[in-house]
Motif scaffolding. Structure first.
Motif, PDB file in Angstrom:
ATOM      1  N   LYS A  28       1.017   7.691   9.010  1.00 20.55           N
ATOM      2  CA  LYS A  28       0.673   8.658   7.983  1.00 20.55           C
ATOM      3  C   LYS A  28       1.697   8.591   6.853  1.00 20.55           C
ATOM      4  O   LYS A  28       2.856   8.309   7.089  1.00 20.55           O
ATOM      5  CB  LYS A  28       0.660  10.068   8.574  1.00 20.55           C
ATOM      6  CG  LYS A  28      -0.431  10.290   9.613  1.00 20.55           C
ATOM      7  CD  LYS A  28      -0.388  11.714  10.129  1.00 20.55           C
ATOM      8  CE  LYS A  28      -1.487  11.957  11.159  1.00 20.55           C
ATOM      9  NZ  LYS A  28      -1.436  13.349  11.679  1.00 20.55           N
ATOM     10  N   PRO A  29       1.268   8.858   5.621  1.00 27.04           N
ATOM     11  CA  PRO A  29       2.240   8.879   4.520  1.00 27.04           C
ATOM     12  C   PRO A  29       3.340   9.896   4.803  1.00 27.04           C
ATOM     13  O   PRO A  29       3.072  11.020   5.215  1.00 27.04           O
ATOM     14  CB  PRO A  29       1.396   9.290   3.307  1.00 27.04           C
ATOM     15  CG  PRO A  29      -0.007   8.927   3.673  1.00 27.04           C
ATOM     16  CD  PRO A  29      -0.106   9.131   5.152  1.00 27.04           C
ATOM     17  N   LYS A  47       6.714   8.494  -9.472  1.00 29.97           N
ATOM     18  CA  LYS A  47       5.856   7.457 -10.046  1.00 29.97           C
ATOM     19  C   LYS A  47       6.015   6.130  -9.306  1.00 29.97           C
ATOM     20  O   LYS A  47       5.026   5.420  -9.052  1.00 29.97           O
ATOM     21  CB  LYS A  47       6.192   7.267 -11.526  1.00 29.97           C
ATOM     22  CG  LYS A  47       5.851   8.459 -12.404  1.00 29.97           C
ATOM     23  CD  LYS A  47       4.357   8.680 -12.475  1.00 29.97           C
ATOM     24  CE  LYS A  47       4.026   9.807 -13.452  1.00 29.97           C
ATOM     25  NZ  LYS A  47       2.551  10.068 -13.505  1.00 29.97           N
ATOM     26  N   LEU A  48       7.243   5.779  -8.950  1.00 31.67           N
ATOM     27  CA  LEU A  48       7.474   4.510  -8.265  1.00 31.67           C
ATOM     28  C   LEU A  48       6.790   4.489  -6.905  1.00 31.67           C
ATOM     29  O   LEU A  48       6.234   3.460  -6.491  1.00 31.67           O
ATOM     30  CB  LEU A  48       8.981   4.282  -8.104  1.00 31.67           C
ATOM     31  CG  LEU A  48       9.419   2.907  -7.600  1.00 31.67           C
ATOM     32  CD1 LEU A  48       9.023   1.812  -8.594  1.00 31.67           C
ATOM     33  CD2 LEU A  48      10.923   2.873  -7.354  1.00 31.67           C
ATOM     34  N   ALA A  49       6.812   5.617  -6.212  1.00 32.85           N
ATOM     35  CA  ALA A  49       6.196   5.696  -4.881  1.00 32.85           C
ATOM     36  C   ALA A  49       4.686   5.528  -4.930  1.00 32.85           C
ATOM     37  O   ALA A  49       4.064   5.218  -3.905  1.00 32.85           O
ATOM     38  CB  ALA A  49       6.551   7.029  -4.229  1.00 32.85           C
ATOM     39  N   GLU A  50       4.090   5.705  -6.102  1.00 28.98           N
ATOM     40  CA  GLU A  50       2.646   5.494  -6.229  1.00 28.98           C
ATOM     41  C   GLU A  50       2.288   4.014  -6.187  1.00 28.98           C
ATOM     42  O   GLU A  50       1.137   3.658  -5.920  1.00 28.98           O
ATOM     43  CB  GLU A  50       2.141   6.100  -7.545  1.00 28.98           C
ATOM     44  CG  GLU A  50       2.265   7.618  -7.602  1.00 28.98           C
ATOM     45  CD  GLU A  50       1.879   8.161  -8.974  1.00 28.98           C
ATOM     46  OE1 GLU A  50       1.508   7.342  -9.862  1.00 28.98           O
ATOM     47  OE2 GLU A  50       1.950   9.390  -9.170  1.00 28.98           O
ATOM     48  N   HIS A  51       3.270   3.138  -6.442  1.00 25.19           N
ATOM     49  CA  HIS A  51       2.993   1.703  -6.551  1.00 25.19           C
ATOM     50  C   HIS A  51       3.659   0.857  -5.473  1.00 25.19           C
ATOM     51  O   HIS A  51       3.134  -0.202  -5.129  1.00 25.19           O
ATOM     52  CB  HIS A  51       3.465   1.196  -7.921  1.00 25.19           C
ATOM     53  CG  HIS A  51       2.834   1.867  -9.084  1.00 25.19           C
ATOM     54  ND1 HIS A  51       1.534   1.624  -9.482  1.00 25.19           N
ATOM     55  CD2 HIS A  51       3.328   2.796  -9.955  1.00 25.19           C
ATOM     56  CE1 HIS A  51       1.252   2.361 -10.539  1.00 25.19           C
ATOM     57  NE2 HIS A  51       2.318   3.080 -10.851  1.00 25.19           N
ATOM     58  N   THR A 266      -0.112 -10.184  -3.485  1.00 26.57           N
ATOM     59  CA  THR A 266      -0.733  -8.916  -3.867  1.00 26.57           C
ATOM     60  C   THR A 266      -1.297  -8.198  -2.649  1.00 26.57           C
ATOM     61  O   THR A 266      -1.097  -6.989  -2.473  1.00 26.57           O
ATOM     62  CB  THR A 266      -1.852  -9.161  -4.903  1.00 26.57           C
ATOM     63  OG1 THR A 266      -1.302  -9.812  -6.051  1.00 26.57           O
ATOM     64  CG2 THR A 266      -2.491  -7.846  -5.320  1.00 26.57           C
ATOM     65  N   THR A 267      -2.003  -8.939  -1.798  1.00 23.29           N
ATOM     66  CA  THR A 267      -2.570  -8.353  -0.580  1.00 23.29           C
ATOM     67  C   THR A 267      -1.467  -7.872   0.351  1.00 23.29           C
ATOM     68  O   THR A 267      -1.563  -6.799   0.956  1.00 23.29           O
ATOM     69  CB  THR A 267      -3.458  -9.384   0.144  1.00 23.29           C
ATOM     70  OG1 THR A 267      -4.484  -9.823  -0.750  1.00 23.29           O
ATOM     71  CG2 THR A 267      -4.096  -8.783   1.388  1.00 23.29           C
ATOM     72  N   ARG A 273       2.333  -1.183   1.317  1.00 22.88           N
ATOM     73  CA  ARG A 273       2.377   0.159   0.710  1.00 22.88           C
ATOM     74  C   ARG A 273       1.571   1.148   1.540  1.00 22.88           C
ATOM     75  O   ARG A 273       1.972   2.309   1.698  1.00 22.88           O
ATOM     76  CB  ARG A 273       1.859   0.099  -0.730  1.00 22.88           C
ATOM     77  CG  ARG A 273       1.939   1.441  -1.454  1.00 22.88           C
ATOM     78  CD  ARG A 273       1.759   1.282  -2.953  1.00 22.88           C
ATOM     79  NE  ARG A 273       0.551   0.564  -3.297  1.00 22.88           N
ATOM     80  CZ  ARG A 273      -0.660   1.126  -3.397  1.00 22.88           C
ATOM     81  NH1 ARG A 273      -0.807   2.411  -3.153  1.00 22.88           N
ATOM     82  NH2 ARG A 273      -1.703   0.405  -3.738  1.00 22.88           N
ATOM     83  N   LEU A 274       0.438   0.711   2.078  1.00 18.51           N
ATOM     84  CA  LEU A 274      -0.355   1.587   2.937  1.00 18.51           C
ATOM     85  C   LEU A 274       0.373   1.896   4.239  1.00 18.51           C
ATOM     86  O   LEU A 274       0.295   3.007   4.766  1.00 18.51           O
ATOM     87  CB  LEU A 274      -1.709   0.934   3.236  1.00 18.51           C
ATOM     88  CG  LEU A 274      -2.678   0.807   2.059  1.00 18.51           C
ATOM     89  CD1 LEU A 274      -3.906   0.006   2.458  1.00 18.51           C
ATOM     90  CD2 LEU A 274      -3.080   2.187   1.548  1.00 18.51           C
ATOM     91  N   ALA A 275       1.076   0.900   4.767  1.00 12.82           N
ATOM     92  CA  ALA A 275       1.780   1.071   6.036  1.00 12.82           C
ATOM     93  C   ALA A 275       3.098   1.823   5.883  1.00 12.82           C
ATOM     94  O   ALA A 275       3.585   2.427   6.842  1.00 12.82           O
ATOM     95  CB  ALA A 275       2.044  -0.288   6.672  1.00 12.82           C
TER      96      ALA A 275
END
Length: 527
Positions: A28-29, A47-51, A266-267, A273-275
């Motif tokens: 979970k985030p 903002k950085l954490a969004e990317h 990229t993948t 980032r999701l993990a």
């Protein structure tokens, strides 16, 4: 032999995939408080954490190494203590580094389950001669063909007739594999240093060590494994004096990997980032103390820059940083003003030819910015023969052009000013008998405070790093007073060897010949 190598490669990649997929499925985030961060930093992190992926950890796991010899000792210690995996990424391994290779050999002998992964630049590692990196590694590879995995990245920028015409000594100009990652099991050292004797003795760099951080180490290892999918693999040859550069992808030409590399990286970064995501919230201090996340006072964001593959995370990161730091406008140094109490930004590069967008962001920010560049004598090419001997001159030319832009904008921070002021000041690093290779950024909320944020890793922050080389860098943000003091000690220690910029002097050392100006006009983006 080739089948064994391919099976080992498949198994290692499957281990990475099987390790990442369950995490991505169940992780979970993390909700992270920004209450302890200065407001000037808070919005940038949000903002950085969004990317980017984010790795929270305790500051007790982080240490900063200040001297090359201590870096070398820590590196040898990591190698000797490795039990399961040893993963190393560098530009090359020097021919003098017998002790390092022997340490790997002994560790393999003492630990039957240890797997060793080396990721290097192909052009630099295959220079002609008996002392090339690949020839140094061949005996190790032959002794442990199923446990030593060597991958060699070749920049696709150099192709066609130019690939045949450019001499081996100069083919690095079209791009290199540049990440500097030194990992063993669950610990990692991130640096800008290569594996060469000078980097262990009298070539100053930066070195940040992370101990007992399995998730962060897994990220670094997985990044290198992903890069191996568009790299050559070094294999022994039936001829004992030769080697094989094996390309495993029959559907992609090794000189045309742009699309494959872009998709792979990229993948990879999207999955990471999701993990490993974090949601930054403005939690109160009381709520932070009650939170299970309160033990995390350090946050690491990996940043990939590979312009040749259209991956420009570093550019986005620095754009966000300067835009958020400069939200409050400060008057120019020439204007009368009250005492400056805005952010203080320190930037350093051993090869200072600051990328134009970064120049513009810094000059336009109105922040107090100090730059530390290598003096000509501290440049690793000082005194070289031929073309490379002109490289220190070229950097003097880059510095002059930069300072002209600073002055044209009325943003020069005068050396006569004892206090910080909203402008740019250029200094040069010089230490007798030493060269300079450090790079990065430190940010203090105000000149009287210690740094809360740093950018570190492989990037030189120049056009070459942005467009030609493949780079891996990291943003570290911390609320730990102890680690902030370490960061202050690091940057202040580098600046103990700083002096006022001498680039406009008439000395022979700062002379820029006409031929050098022509050279910069032709290949400036490669420096």
């Amino acid at each position: 032999m080739f089948g064994t190598a391919r099976n080992a490669l498949f198994q290692s990649r499957w281990r990475v995939i099987s390790a990442v997929l369950p995490i991505a499925a169940v992780q979970k985030p993390r909700t992270v408080s920004t209450a302890s961060f200065d407001p000037k930093i808070r919005q940038f992190l949000v903002k950085l954490a969004e990317h980017q992926p984010c790795f929270p950890m305790s500051s007790s796991s982080v240490s900063i190494i200040h001297e090359p010899r201590l870096f070398y000792q820590a590196l040898l210690s990591m190698i000797r203590q490795a039990r399961h995996r040893l993963f190393i990424s560098s530009l090359y391994i020097g021919s003098e580094d017998v002790e390092l290779i022997d340490a790997i050999r002994v560790s393999l002998r003492n630990n039957p389950t240890l797997q060793v992964y080396l990721h290097l630049d192909l052009n630099r590692s295959t220079r002609p001669g008996p002392d090339s990196t690949v020839r140094i590694l061949l005996p190790l590879l032959k002794e442990h063909p199923d446990r030593v995995h060597v991958y060699l990245f070749r920049s696709p920028k150099l192709k066609g007739i130019m690939a045949r015409l450019v001499p081996p000594r100069f083919n690095e100009g079209w791009g290199t594999w540049h990440p500097k990652v030194y990992g063993a099991d669950d610990s990692v050292i991130i640096s800008g240093a290569n594996l060469n004797t000078s980097y262990f003795s009298n070539r100053q760099d930066r070195y940040l060590q992370f101990v007992g951080q399995p998730r962060f180490a897994d990220y670094c290892f997985a990044f290198l494994q992903e890069a191996s999918t568009f790299s050559y693999q070094l294999l022994p040859s039936p001829d004992p004096k030769d080697y094989v550069l094996h390309w495993s992808d029959a559907t992609t030409h090794p000189h045309r990997i742009e699309a494959k590399a872009e998709q792979a990286l990229t993948t990879f970064q999207r999955a990471q980032r999701l993990a490993n995501s974090a949601t930054f919230m403005s939690t109160t201090e009381k709520e932070l103390q009650q939170s299970t996340e309160g033990e995390h006072d350090v946050f690491i964001f990996p940043i990939i820059q590979a312009g040749q593959f259209r991956i420009r995370e570093e550019e986005r990161c620095l754009d966000l940083l300067f835009r958020n730091l400069s939200a409050q406008q400060w008057p120019a140094p020439s204007q009368p003003s009250s005492h400056y109490d805005g952010p203080l930004v320190d930037l350093t590069s051993g090869y200072f030819a600051l990328y134009k967008p970064y120049q513009r962001a810094m000059i336009d920010s109105g922040l107090a910015c100090r730059i530390l560049a290598a003096s000509p004598k501290a440049n690793g090419f000082y005194g070289s023969k031929g073309f490379s001997g002109r490289i220190p001159e070229a950097y003097t030319l880059f510095e002059r052009r930069f300072m002209r832009a600073v002055r044209a904008a009325g943003r020069e921070w005068p050396y006569s000013s004892a206090d910080a002021c909203p402008g740019v000041q250029l200094n040069e690093w010089q230490r007798g008998g030493w060269t300079y290779h450090a790079k990065g950024i430190w940010v203090r909320p105000s000149p009287s405070e210690t740094p809360v944020l740093t950018l570190f890793g492989s990037t030189n922050l120049n056009a070459r790093s942005a467009n030609l080389d493949t780079e891996l860098s990291f943003v570290l943000a911390t609320t730990s007073s102890t680690l902030r003091q370490q960061l202050a000690k690091e940057v202040d220690g580098l600046r103990t060897h700083a002096q006022a910029w001498q680039g406009e002097s008439n000395s022979e050392e700062r002379r820029v010949r006409l031929g050098t100006r022509v050279l910069v006009g032709v290949v400036g983006g490669m420096l």
